[in-house]
Motif scaffolding. Structure first.
Motif, mmCIF file in Angstrom:
data_model
loop_
_atom_site.group_PDB
_atom_site.id
_atom_site.type_symbol
_atom_site.label_atom_id
_atom_site.label_comp_id
_atom_site.label_asym_id
_atom_site.label_seq_id
_atom_site.Cartn_x
_atom_site.Cartn_y
_atom_site.Cartn_z
ATOM 1 N N SER A 91 1.901 6.524 -3.461
ATOM 2 C CA SER A 91 1.189 6.204 -2.224
ATOM 3 C C SER A 91 1.431 7.265 -1.156
ATOM 4 O O SER A 91 0.506 7.646 -0.432
ATOM 5 C CB SER A 91 1.632 4.829 -1.707
ATOM 6 O OG SER A 91 1.359 3.816 -2.648
ATOM 7 N N VAL A 92 2.657 7.736 -1.046
ATOM 8 C CA VAL A 92 2.975 8.779 -0.067
ATOM 9 C C VAL A 92 2.184 10.047 -0.370
ATOM 10 O O VAL A 92 1.587 10.665 0.524
ATOM 11 C CB VAL A 92 4.486 9.069 -0.054
ATOM 12 C CG1 VAL A 92 4.791 10.311 0.780
ATOM 13 C CG2 VAL A 92 5.253 7.879 0.500
ATOM 14 N N CYS A 93 2.171 10.453 -1.639
ATOM 15 C CA CYS A 93 1.451 11.672 -2.013
ATOM 16 C C CYS A 93 -0.052 11.515 -1.792
ATOM 17 O O CYS A 93 -0.721 12.456 -1.344
ATOM 18 C CB CYS A 93 1.746 12.021 -3.470
ATOM 19 S SG CYS A 93 3.456 12.557 -3.751
ATOM 20 N N ALA A 94 -0.595 10.336 -2.109
ATOM 21 C CA ALA A 94 -2.018 10.099 -1.872
ATOM 22 C C ALA A 94 -2.352 10.187 -0.396
ATOM 23 O O ALA A 94 -3.373 10.771 0.003
ATOM 24 C CB ALA A 94 -2.418 8.737 -2.428
ATOM 25 N N LEU A 95 -1.491 9.618 0.439
ATOM 26 C CA LEU A 95 -1.729 9.667 1.886
ATOM 27 C C LEU A 95 -1.712 11.107 2.396
ATOM 28 O O LEU A 95 -2.587 11.518 3.162
ATOM 29 C CB LEU A 95 -0.682 8.825 2.606
ATOM 30 C CG LEU A 95 -0.803 8.762 4.135
ATOM 31 C CD1 LEU A 95 -0.472 7.364 4.646
ATOM 32 C CD2 LEU A 95 0.154 9.758 4.796
ATOM 33 N N ALA B 77 -4.678 15.673 4.468
ATOM 34 C CA ALA B 77 -4.975 17.115 4.461
ATOM 35 C C ALA B 77 -6.461 17.363 4.202
ATOM 36 O O ALA B 77 -7.076 18.235 4.837
ATOM 37 C CB ALA B 77 -4.121 17.807 3.394
ATOM 38 N N LEU B 78 -7.063 16.603 3.287
ATOM 39 C CA LEU B 78 -8.483 16.770 2.990
ATOM 40 C C LEU B 78 -9.361 16.375 4.176
ATOM 41 O O LEU B 78 -10.380 17.023 4.447
ATOM 42 C CB LEU B 78 -8.856 15.931 1.769
ATOM 43 C CG LEU B 78 -8.308 16.423 0.419
ATOM 44 C CD1 LEU B 78 -8.618 15.416 -0.674
ATOM 45 C CD2 LEU B 78 -8.901 17.786 0.071
ATOM 46 N N LEU C 138 -2.931 1.620 4.216
ATOM 47 C CA LEU C 138 -2.674 0.197 3.983
ATOM 48 C C LEU C 138 -1.915 -0.017 2.682
ATOM 49 O O LEU C 138 -0.980 -0.835 2.618
ATOM 50 C CB LEU C 138 -4.006 -0.554 3.950
ATOM 51 C CG LEU C 138 -4.743 -0.650 5.297
ATOM 52 C CD1 LEU C 138 -6.180 -1.101 5.076
ATOM 53 C CD2 LEU C 138 -4.020 -1.603 6.244
ATOM 54 N N ILE C 139 -2.284 0.706 1.644
ATOM 55 C CA ILE C 139 -1.600 0.556 0.354
ATOM 56 C C ILE C 139 -0.162 1.051 0.450
ATOM 57 O O ILE C 139 0.760 0.449 -0.125
ATOM 58 C CB ILE C 139 -2.376 1.315 -0.734
ATOM 59 C CG1 ILE C 139 -3.735 0.633 -0.964
ATOM 60 C CG2 ILE C 139 -1.584 1.371 -2.033
ATOM 61 C CD1 ILE C 139 -4.680 1.432 -1.827
ATOM 62 N N LEU C 140 0.042 2.136 1.194
ATOM 63 C CA LEU C 140 1.404 2.638 1.352
ATOM 64 C C LEU C 140 2.283 1.631 2.063
ATOM 65 O O LEU C 140 3.429 1.387 1.655
ATOM 66 C CB LEU C 140 1.390 3.964 2.123
ATOM 67 C CG LEU C 140 2.776 4.548 2.458
ATOM 68 C CD1 LEU C 140 3.617 4.715 1.207
ATOM 69 C CD2 LEU C 140 2.632 5.882 3.185
ATOM 70 N N ILE C 141 1.781 1.023 3.125
ATOM 71 C CA ILE C 141 2.611 0.071 3.863
ATOM 72 C C ILE C 141 2.914 -1.150 3.000
ATOM 73 O O ILE C 141 3.999 -1.742 3.083
ATOM 74 C CB ILE C 141 1.935 -0.327 5.193
ATOM 75 C CG1 ILE C 141 2.987 -0.773 6.217
ATOM 76 C CG2 ILE C 141 0.930 -1.417 5.021
ATOM 77 C CD1 ILE C 141 3.867 0.309 6.729
#
Length: 397
Positions: free
Chosen positions: A35-39, A44-45, A84-87
């Motif tokens: 999740s952290v890497c996806a965020l 960045a994108l 939201l998914i990360l939290i």
């Protein structure tokens, strides 16, 4: 805002992601790390593709005027979902509940992304707009609905994130609380971005030109909000690890006095296990604890409960609490046993002694207390002197 205003934060986020990728490769199944890497990747994108030069380049490469609009909106929507998914993963809980909530957010925002693409395909936006598409096409059928939908999805994520992080911050302490407060601040900027955009779009519906809110005020708010939020997510993960490492190395150093004293208690020819200098602090602590307990075993025949009892009551009389008094008593008994062992080079006591009670501390915290008392306690120093006097006429006399 110009190109560098977007590309610099995009580069900073990409660098942060690069530092995370080795851990992701070795621990791909960790949902929090994913999740952290996806965020970080999506943030960045968003910055890279929202830059006016990139918008113009994408429109030119695809040959579709304003193709960048749904692309950026979809990236912003995916970024909202990733937050939201990360939290959800960060807060933890039963694994099945976490997966179920994460899937619901992914399904909801996935549907929003599909709807954004469909609405753009149904609408007409022939005039390329690099900075003010939201207000320029605020009254265009389907494009209008696309703009409102992405703003509503982003606002929902901002409200939910602010509420969840604020409520969670009241229940925790330390770096986690600090990170949650930073996230809340970041999402207040995001909410301000949404408000300025919505006000400018609604003003267009009533034939009022408040485009400056959307064109000039909203982008800096979004940039600050995204960066602050990303920092809030990263701070607890990074600084908690630094804090844990600092605490482990502190424990390792605090065990030093006791470990060094007990080295002399090992029988001749006993070699300590050596580990590489780059070994982590946790492994070094484990080795040091093992060496200390081995030293206790070698000193066992020389432990004198009289020293222990006397030092314990003396420490209590001087105002120490029960835990500190026990550590002082253990340290006094160890110090006395070391003198007795030195005075008995032939090991006569070992052959005749009954098994003695070792120091009571077994965990790192107890051993640290003993180690600190061994170096700093006046009660232990007094026990050393008494043991030296006694050892002068022979051990255990």
């Amino acid at each position: 805002m110009n190109g560098p205003d977007y590309y610099i934060p995009a580069g900073a986020l990409a660098i942060s992601l690069a530092f995370k990728l080795p851990a992701l490769r070795s621990n791909w199944r960790d949902p929090l790390l994913r999740s952290v890497c996806a965020l970080l990747a999506l943030a960045a994108l968003v910055f890279a593709f929202a830059a006016p030069p990139t918008i113009a380049a994408v429109n030119r490469w695809t040959g579709i005027p304003n193709f960048s609009a749904p692309l950026v909106y979809c990236l912003i929507t995916a970024f909202s979902a990733s937050c939201l998914i990360l939290i959800v993963n960060w807060r933890g809980g039963p694994a099945e509940d976490t997966r179920r909530v994460s899937r619901r957010w992914m399904a909801l925002y996935g549907a929003v992304i599909v709807a954004l693409v469909i609405l753009f395909a149904l609408g007409e936006a022939p005039q390329e707009r690099l900075r003010d598409l939201d207000t320029y096409y605020a009254n265009t059928p389907y494009v209008r609905e696309m703009i409102v939908l992405y703003l509503m999805a982003h606002s929902l994520a901002a409200v939910v994130m602010t509420y969840l992080c604020l409520r969670w911050s009241l229940q925790v302490r330390g770096w986690l609380r600090c990170g949650l407060v930073i996230i809340v601040i970041g999402y207040l900027f995001n909410l301000s971005y949404d408000c300025t955009k919505i006000i400018a779009v609604v003003a267009r519906w009533f034939d009022t030109d408040w485009d400056f809110l959307s064109t000039y005020l909203a982008p800096p708010l979004a940039s600050v909000g995204a960066l602050v939020s990303a920092i809030g997510f990263v701070v607890p993960l990074v600084f908690q690890r630094v804090s844990d490492s600092w605490r482990n190395w502190t424990t390792y150093r605090q065990l030093g006095p006791l470990w060094h004293e007990l080295q002399g208690a090992a029988p001749q020819g006993t070699s300590l296990v050596r580990i590489a200098w780059w070994s982590p602090a946790e492994l070094r602590i484990t080795q040091r604890e093992s060496d200390i307990h081995d030293g206790f075993l070698h000193l066992g025949p020389y432990f004198d409960q009289g020293f222990h009892s006397g030092a314990y009551h003396q420490a209590l009389a001087e105002g120490a609490g029960p835990e500190t008094a026990r550590a002082v008593a253990d340290a006094a008994m160890v110090a006395a046993a070391l003198h007795a062992r030195t005075a008995d080079p032939e090991g006569r006591v070992i052959g005749n002694a009954q098994e003695q009670q070792p120091p009571s501390g077994h965990g790192p915290r107890d051993l640290v207390r003993i180690s600190q008392a061994l170096r700093h306690s006046s009660v232990v120093e007094a026990a050393r002197r008494r043991a030296a006097v006694r050892s002068g006429s022979g051990p255990n006399e």
